[in-house]
Design a protein around this motif. Structure first.
Motif, PDB file in Angstrom:
ATOM      1  N   ILE A  84      50.531  20.118  30.925  1.00 35.08           N
ATOM      2  CA  ILE A  84      50.078  21.273  30.143  1.00 35.08           C
ATOM      3  C   ILE A  84      50.327  22.570  30.897  1.00 35.08           C
ATOM      4  CG2 ILE A  84      48.016  22.399  29.188  1.00 35.08           C
ATOM      5  CD1 ILE A  84      46.856  19.516  28.773  1.00 35.08           C
ATOM      6  N   SER A  85      50.127  22.549  32.209  1.00 34.81           N
ATOM      7  CA  SER A  85      50.201  23.765  33.025  1.00 34.81           C
ATOM      8  C   SER A  85      50.907  23.460  34.346  1.00 34.81           C
ATOM      9  CB  SER A  85      48.779  24.294  33.272  1.00 34.81           C
ATOM     10  OG  SER A  85      48.820  25.558  33.888  1.00 34.81           O
ATOM     11  N   ALA A  86      52.190  23.094  34.248  1.00 33.33           N
ATOM     12  CA  ALA A  86      52.954  22.633  35.413  1.00 33.33           C
ATOM     13  C   ALA A  86      53.126  23.709  36.484  1.00 33.33           C
ATOM     14  CB  ALA A  86      54.319  22.126  34.973  1.00 33.33           C
ATOM     15  N   ASP A  87      53.066  24.976  36.094  1.00 35.12           N
ATOM     16  CA  ASP A  87      53.217  26.030  37.104  1.00 35.12           C
ATOM     17  C   ASP A  87      51.981  26.135  38.001  1.00 35.12           C
ATOM     18  OD1 ASP A  87      51.798  27.054  34.814  1.00 35.12           O
ATOM     19  OD2 ASP A  87      52.115  29.092  35.556  1.00 35.12           O
ATOM     20  N   LYS A  88      50.836  25.656  37.516  1.00 29.87           N
ATOM     21  CA  LYS A  88      49.588  25.736  38.277  1.00 29.87           C
ATOM     22  C   LYS A  88      49.199  24.389  38.893  1.00 29.87           C
ATOM     23  CE  LYS A  88      47.958  29.399  35.270  1.00 29.87           C
ATOM     24  NZ  LYS A  88      49.150  29.344  34.420  1.00 29.87           N
ATOM     25  N   ILE A  89      49.331  23.313  38.117  1.00 34.44           N
ATOM     26  CA  ILE A  89      48.908  21.976  38.554  1.00 34.44           C
ATOM     27  C   ILE A  89      50.132  21.060  38.552  1.00 34.44           C
ATOM     28  CG2 ILE A  89      47.373  20.023  38.120  1.00 34.44           C
ATOM     29  CD1 ILE A  89      45.804  22.587  38.691  1.00 34.44           C
ATOM     30  N   GLN A  90      50.475  20.548  39.733  1.00 32.81           N
ATOM     31  CA  GLN A  90      51.654  19.691  39.830  1.00 32.81           C
ATOM     32  C   GLN A  90      51.304  18.205  39.763  1.00 32.81           C
ATOM     33  OE1 GLN A  90      51.391  22.553  42.168  1.00 32.81           O
ATOM     34  NE2 GLN A  90      52.330  23.478  40.367  1.00 32.81           N
ATOM     35  N   GLY A  91      50.061  17.853  40.045  1.00 28.51           N
ATOM     36  CA  GLY A  91      49.683  16.448  39.973  1.00 28.51           C
ATOM     37  C   GLY A  91      48.186  16.264  40.088  1.00 28.51           C
ATOM     38  N   VAL A  92      47.676  15.220  39.417  1.00 27.65           N
ATOM     39  CA  VAL A  92      46.272  14.826  39.510  1.00 27.65           C
ATOM     40  C   VAL A  92      46.263  13.303  39.619  1.00 27.65           C
ATOM     41  CG1 VAL A  92      43.997  14.863  38.437  1.00 27.65           C
ATOM     42  CG2 VAL A  92      45.552  16.790  38.067  1.00 27.65           C
ATOM     43  N   GLU A  93      45.668  12.801  40.691  1.00 30.15           N
ATOM     44  CA  GLU A  93      45.658  11.364  40.934  1.00 30.15           C
ATOM     45  C   GLU A  93      44.234  10.846  41.100  1.00 30.15           C
ATOM     46  OE1 GLU A  93      48.039  10.339  44.298  1.00 30.15           O
ATOM     47  OE2 GLU A  93      49.780  11.433  43.560  1.00 30.15           O
ATOM     48  N   MET A  94      44.027   9.630  40.643  1.00 33.98           N
ATOM     49  CA  MET A  94      42.742   8.956  40.804  1.00 33.98           C
ATOM     50  C   MET A  94      42.718   8.265  42.165  1.00 33.98           C
ATOM     51  SD  MET A  94      39.771   8.056  39.638  1.00 33.98           S
ATOM     52  CE  MET A  94      39.920   8.681  37.977  1.00 33.98           C
ATOM     53  N   HIS A  95      41.670   8.502  42.948  1.00 36.66           N
ATOM     54  CA  HIS A  95      41.496   7.815  44.230  1.00 36.66           C
ATOM     55  C   HIS A  95      40.480   6.691  44.126  1.00 36.66           C
ATOM     56  CE1 HIS A  95      43.897  10.137  47.055  1.00 36.66           C
ATOM     57  NE2 HIS A  95      43.643  11.152  46.281  1.00 36.66           N
ATOM     58  N   ASP A  96      39.416   6.941  43.348  1.00 38.19           N
ATOM     59  CA  ASP A  96      38.360   5.953  43.236  1.00 38.19           C
ATOM     60  C   ASP A  96      37.643   6.174  41.909  1.00 38.19           C
ATOM     61  OD1 ASP A  96      36.670   3.854  44.040  1.00 38.19           O
ATOM     62  OD2 ASP A  96      35.214   5.247  44.886  1.00 38.19           O
ATOM     63  N   GLY A  97      37.403   5.121  41.170  1.00 42.00           N
ATOM     64  CA  GLY A  97      36.688   5.243  39.901  1.00 42.00           C
ATOM     65  C   GLY A  97      37.621   5.173  38.716  1.00 42.00           C
ATOM     66  N   ASP A  98      37.184   5.764  37.620  1.00 46.63           N
ATOM     67  CA  ASP A  98      37.935   5.736  36.359  1.00 46.63           C
ATOM     68  C   ASP A  98      37.940   7.116  35.727  1.00 46.63           C
ATOM     69  OD1 ASP A  98      38.496   2.855  36.146  1.00 46.63           O
ATOM     70  OD2 ASP A  98      36.306   2.671  35.975  1.00 46.63           O
ATOM     71  N   TRP A  99      39.005   7.409  34.998  1.00 44.07           N
ATOM     72  CA  TRP A  99      39.077   8.676  34.266  1.00 44.07           C
ATOM     73  C   TRP A  99      37.892   8.768  33.320  1.00 44.07           C
ATOM     74  CZ3 TRP A  99      42.137  11.644  36.744  1.00 44.07           C
ATOM     75  CH2 TRP A  99      43.319  11.179  37.286  1.00 44.07           C
ATOM     76  N   GLY A 100      37.278   9.926  33.272  1.00 41.95           N
ATOM     77  CA  GLY A 100      36.162  10.151  32.364  1.00 41.95           C
ATOM     78  C   GLY A 100      34.828   9.653  32.867  1.00 41.95           C
ATOM     79  N   LYS A 101      34.751   9.243  34.136  1.00 40.59           N
ATOM     80  CA  LYS A 101      33.506   8.703  34.686  1.00 40.59           C
ATOM     81  C   LYS A 101      33.021   9.568  35.849  1.00 40.59           C
ATOM     82  CE  LYS A 101      33.612   4.933  32.165  1.00 40.59           C
ATOM     83  NZ  LYS A 101      32.895   4.917  30.937  1.00 40.59           N
ATOM     84  N   ALA A 102      31.767   9.996  35.770  1.00 45.55           N
ATOM     85  CA  ALA A 102      31.153  10.707  36.890  1.00 45.55           C
ATOM     86  C   ALA A 102      31.128   9.774  38.088  1.00 45.55           C
ATOM     87  CB  ALA A 102      29.744  11.165  36.530  1.00 45.55           C
ATOM     88  N   GLY A 103      31.311  10.336  39.272  1.00 44.66           N
ATOM     89  CA  GLY A 103      31.364   9.547  40.486  1.00 44.66           C
ATOM     90  C   GLY A 103      32.782   9.211  40.914  1.00 44.66           C
ATOM     91  N   SER A 104      33.749   9.460  40.047  1.00 45.31           N
ATOM     92  CA  SER A 104      35.151   9.211  40.382  1.00 45.31           C
ATOM     93  C   SER A 104      35.651  10.284  41.343  1.00 45.31           C
ATOM     94  CB  SER A 104      36.010   9.199  39.116  1.00 45.31           C
ATOM     95  OG  SER A 104      35.589   8.153  38.263  1.00 45.31           O
ATOM     96  N   GLU A 160      31.391  15.198  39.847  1.00 45.60           N
ATOM     97  CA  GLU A 160      29.964  15.089  40.113  1.00 45.60           C
ATOM     98  C   GLU A 160      29.161  14.799  38.849  1.00 45.60           C
ATOM     99  OE1 GLU A 160      28.003  17.261  43.621  1.00 45.60           O
ATOM    100  OE2 GLU A 160      27.676  18.548  41.882  1.00 45.60           O
ATOM    101  N   ALA A 161      29.568  15.407  37.746  1.00 47.14           N
ATOM    102  CA  ALA A 161      28.822  15.199  36.496  1.00 47.14           C
ATOM    103  C   ALA A 161      29.725  15.420  35.296  1.00 47.14           C
ATOM    104  CB  ALA A 161      27.640  16.164  36.431  1.00 47.14           C
ATOM    105  N   ILE A 162      29.486  14.618  34.270  1.00 45.54           N
ATOM    106  CA  ILE A 162      30.110  14.803  32.958  1.00 45.54           C
ATOM    107  C   ILE A 162      28.991  14.714  31.933  1.00 45.54           C
ATOM    108  CG2 ILE A 162      31.679  13.868  31.227  1.00 45.54           C
ATOM    109  CD1 ILE A 162      33.366  12.720  33.525  1.00 45.54           C
ATOM    110  N   ASP A 163      28.801  15.781  31.191  1.00 45.75           N
ATOM    111  CA  ASP A 163      27.776  15.821  30.151  1.00 45.75           C
ATOM    112  C   ASP A 163      28.482  16.090  28.822  1.00 45.75           C
ATOM    113  OD1 ASP A 163      25.754  16.480  28.319  1.00 45.75           O
ATOM    114  OD2 ASP A 163      24.482  17.353  29.887  1.00 45.75           O
ATOM    115  N   ASP A 164      28.727  15.012  28.062  1.00 48.81           N
ATOM    116  CA  ASP A 164      29.469  15.142  26.802  1.00 48.81           C
ATOM    117  C   ASP A 164      28.687  15.915  25.749  1.00 48.81           C
ATOM    118  OD1 ASP A 164      31.722  13.819  27.782  1.00 48.81           O
ATOM    119  OD2 ASP A 164      30.911  11.851  27.227  1.00 48.81           O
ATOM    120  N   GLU A 165      27.356  15.868  25.781  1.00 52.02           N
ATOM    121  CA  GLU A 165      26.557  16.625  24.810  1.00 52.02           C
ATOM    122  C   GLU A 165      26.695  18.125  25.030  1.00 52.02           C
ATOM    123  OE1 GLU A 165      22.487  15.482  24.224  1.00 52.02           O
ATOM    124  OE2 GLU A 165      23.000  13.350  24.305  1.00 52.02           O
TER     125      GLU A 165
END
Length: 155
Positions: free
Chosen positions: A34-54, A74-79
């Motif tokens: 979406i924004s390649a000029d700003k963000i070149q990569g995002v990788e998961m090290h531990d946990g799962d996408w969409g989960k707090a604590g990842s 640290e936190a995901i609050d969908d509400e």
């Protein structure tokens, strides 16, 4: 002699709050597309996408320099459409003892959303400048995501 600080900014986007929130909370690994000029990569090290604590790492360009940040979701609050990231390692930790970035989207009557970005930080020394440019980086990144979501909605 303040080494602790908090910066906040509100701005409008056209995208629905839940769709915007979903990108930061569940699909940050899509942001390089979406924004390649700003963000070149995002990788998961531990946990799962969409989960707090990842733990994820970002490769990004800020002020013309390639940088990296390893962050705890640290936190995901969908509400509340709120996601909070705490920087654990990387370039920001050369200047700050603590660095927490939160992004929240709230639906606006009549369509669109208000995005509220917050940076809470503790500088390693008084000589370190406040992270105004990181706040602006967050605004510009959010605008890129908004544009992408609006283009998707029209497709």
């Amino acid at each position: 002699m303040t080494v602790h600080g908090k910066m906040e900014i509100d701005f409008e986007i056209k995208a629905p709050a839940d769709k915007f929130h979903d990108v930061f909370s569940c699909r940050p690994h899509h942001i390089p597309n979406i924004s390649a000029d700003k963000i070149q990569g995002v990788e998961m090290h531990d946990g799962d996408w969409g989960k707090a604590g990842s733990i994820i790492s970002w490769n990004y360009t800020h002020d013309g320099e390639a940088k990296v940040a390893k962050e705890l979701i640290e936190a995901i609050d969908d509400e509340k459409n709120l996601t909070t990231f705490r920087v654990l390692e990387g370039d920001l930790m050369k200047l700050y003892k603590n660095f927490v970035f939160s992004v929240q989207a709230t639906s606006k009557e009549g369509g669109g959303s208000i995005v509220h970005l917050t940076i809470e930080y503790e500088k390693l020394s008084e000589e370190v400048t406040e992270p105004y440019s990181m706040l602006q980086f967050g605004v510009h990144l959010s605008k890129d995501i908004d544009l992408h979501l609006m283009e998707q909605a029209q497709a």
